[in-house]
Design a protein around this motif. Structure first.
Motif: not given
Length: 459
Positions: A362-386
């Motif tokens: 199962l290890e390859s289906f889980h990431c143990k290292n959270p990563r982050k980036m500035p909001f300013s680098r986010m592309d405006p095209s996206c899909t939001i899920g609920f």
């Protein structure tokens, strides 16, 4: 495999491929017998296409297969918000809870070595399948909410401690070197936790996303469903198209998921009558759970800063299952934020395909290292899920999400809710150069959609 050697082989193979193209062109021009040579030509073109596919696969495997798993620094002074929950990192117990919850998210990345994709000889999605992988992660999060009990995590009651390279950093963490050594001595292998036998449902979910043609949400199935949108293996899939592919995949999985439906918002509008009709089938008293996918474009070339507040508020809701977005042709799966940085899972890491017919690791289906980036680098095209489990949850979703998207007082909302149903006939008669109106309070905005990209309405 040595990356430098692989690169040299790739360059040599590319030169050979160029020669092959010249040879095919030459044989076509000098054909003495047209019927026979046309047949040979077709075979040569087909062989050349396969050879090119293999070269692309090999190069992308080298390019993405050697990507380092980087780690991001998180401040202990600010909480982390992730899919409706907050974590105070200054508290040791909260740190461990955050790590456990993040590692419980299903992580889908590039894979190599699976059966050729429909209509091609590609055996990897390296370099082009990041949106599909991000879409898999969003759908998987919805399935975990749909099938698992609230608060469930992969590690269960097992003690989870930090590894040798601390995840959480602070300028003044207040710990002495001896205390740090004591914590390191309590190291517990993540592989030993994630590879332990677990209950059947999570493994069954993972099998639904397997890299084989029979998996309902696997890469082969998603590529097959993308054909109706003019996409094929090797193309880049936008977040909007990905939303419709997920909807079709859920619709086709009624045997495995009879009580789940998917709805894709149109023109940045969630039509409530359409959603209720979808959830009430076949009988009103048997309300189905629903995944709501909202494709949006939040600005021109860059994210409109006024929408950052709304994005944060959405990620603070328990009904939010993530955002497919990222940078142009470099999709990520956003699950939370800290201060002015987005928290995400990155699909751009090529791993060997996994045979899920066995008791697979199962290890390859889980990431143990959270990563982050500035909001300013986010592309405006996206899909939001609920996700809403039942009727009461759906009505609550409408209220909380509407408040979140209306958070920015100086702009129009990211998307809107409307009582009623889609006006299909009106849409069919709408000219190509169309104008969409978004209502917010007493204001009326005029939005020209003729130049919007990837089926998005530009806000």
């Amino acid at each position: 495999m040595n990356p430098s050697t692989s690169y040299a082989q790739f360059v040599g193979q590319s030169a050979a491929d160029d020669l092959m193209d010249d040879w095919v062109f030459f044989s076509t021009e000098s054909a003495p017998s047209q019927g026979l040579e046309e047949s040979r030509d077709d075979q040569e073109v087909e062989d050349t296409g396969r050879f090119k596919d293999k070269l692309v696969s090999a190069w992308n495997s080298v390019k993405y297969g050697w990507t380092l798993k980087q780690k991001s620094k998180f401040s202990k002074r600010s909480p982390v918000f992730m899919l409706g929950k907050s974590y105070e990192l200054k508290d040791e117990g909260e740190q461990q809870h955050f790590r456990r919850c993040f590692a419980s998210l299903l992580w889908f990345t590039y894979r190599r070595g699976f059966r050729p994709l429909p209509g091609s000889s590609l055996t990897t999605d390296s370099g082009w399948g990041c949106v599909l992988r991000s879409s898999q992660m969003l759908l998987a999060q919805g399935l975990l909410l749909h099938l698992m009990s609230p608060g469930w995590t992969w590690s269960g009651n097992q003690r989870v401690v930090k590894d040798d390279m601390d995840l959480i950093h602070s300028v003044n963490d207040g710990f002495s070197s001896s205390e740090r050594e004591s914590k390191r001595s309590r190291h517990l292998s993540w592989g030993s936790i994630l590879d332990r036998p677990t209950e059947g449902t999570p493994r069954r979910i993972l099998r639904w996303f397997a890299d084989n043609p029979t998996a309902p949400f696997g890469i082969h199935r998603l590529v097959e469903l993308g054909k109706s949108s003019g996409k094929k293996a090797g193309d880049w899939y936008g977040p909007s198209i990905a939303a419709h592919i997920l909807r079709k995949a859920v619709e086709a999985s009624v045997v495995d998921l009879p009580n789940l439906v998917a709805y894709v918002a149109q023109d940045c509008t969630i039509y409530l009558q359409d959603v209720r009709k979808l959830c009430e089938r076949p009988l009103p008293q048997h309300w189905k759970s629903v995944l709501i996918l909202v494709p949006v474009r939040l600005g021109g070339q860059d994210l409109n800063p006024s929408y950052i507040t709304s994005v944060k508020k959405l990620l603070m809701l328990e009904c939010c299952i993530g955002i497919i977005g990222g940078k142009p042709k470099h999709s990520l799966f956003f699950v939370g934020f800290q201060d002015d940085h987005l928290l995400y899972l990155d699909p751009h890491y090529c791993q060997p395909t996994v045979d899920v017919t066995k008791n697979f690791p199962l290890e390859s289906f889980h990431c143990k290292n959270p990563r982050k980036m500035p909001f300013s680098r986010m592309d405006p095209s996206c899909t939001i899920g609920f996700y809403a489990k039942g009727q009461m949850e759906f009505e609550s979703l409408c209220t909380s999400v509407n408040e979140a998207v209306s958070a920015s007082a100086e702009t129009y909302p990211m998307f809107i809710f409307e009582e009623g149903k889609t006006r299909e006939e009106a849409r069919a008669n709408t000219p190509t150069h169309s104008v969409t109106f978004l209502q917010r309070k007493t204001q009326l905005g005029r939005v020209d959609t003729s130049n919007s990209m990837d089926e998005f309405v530009l806000l």
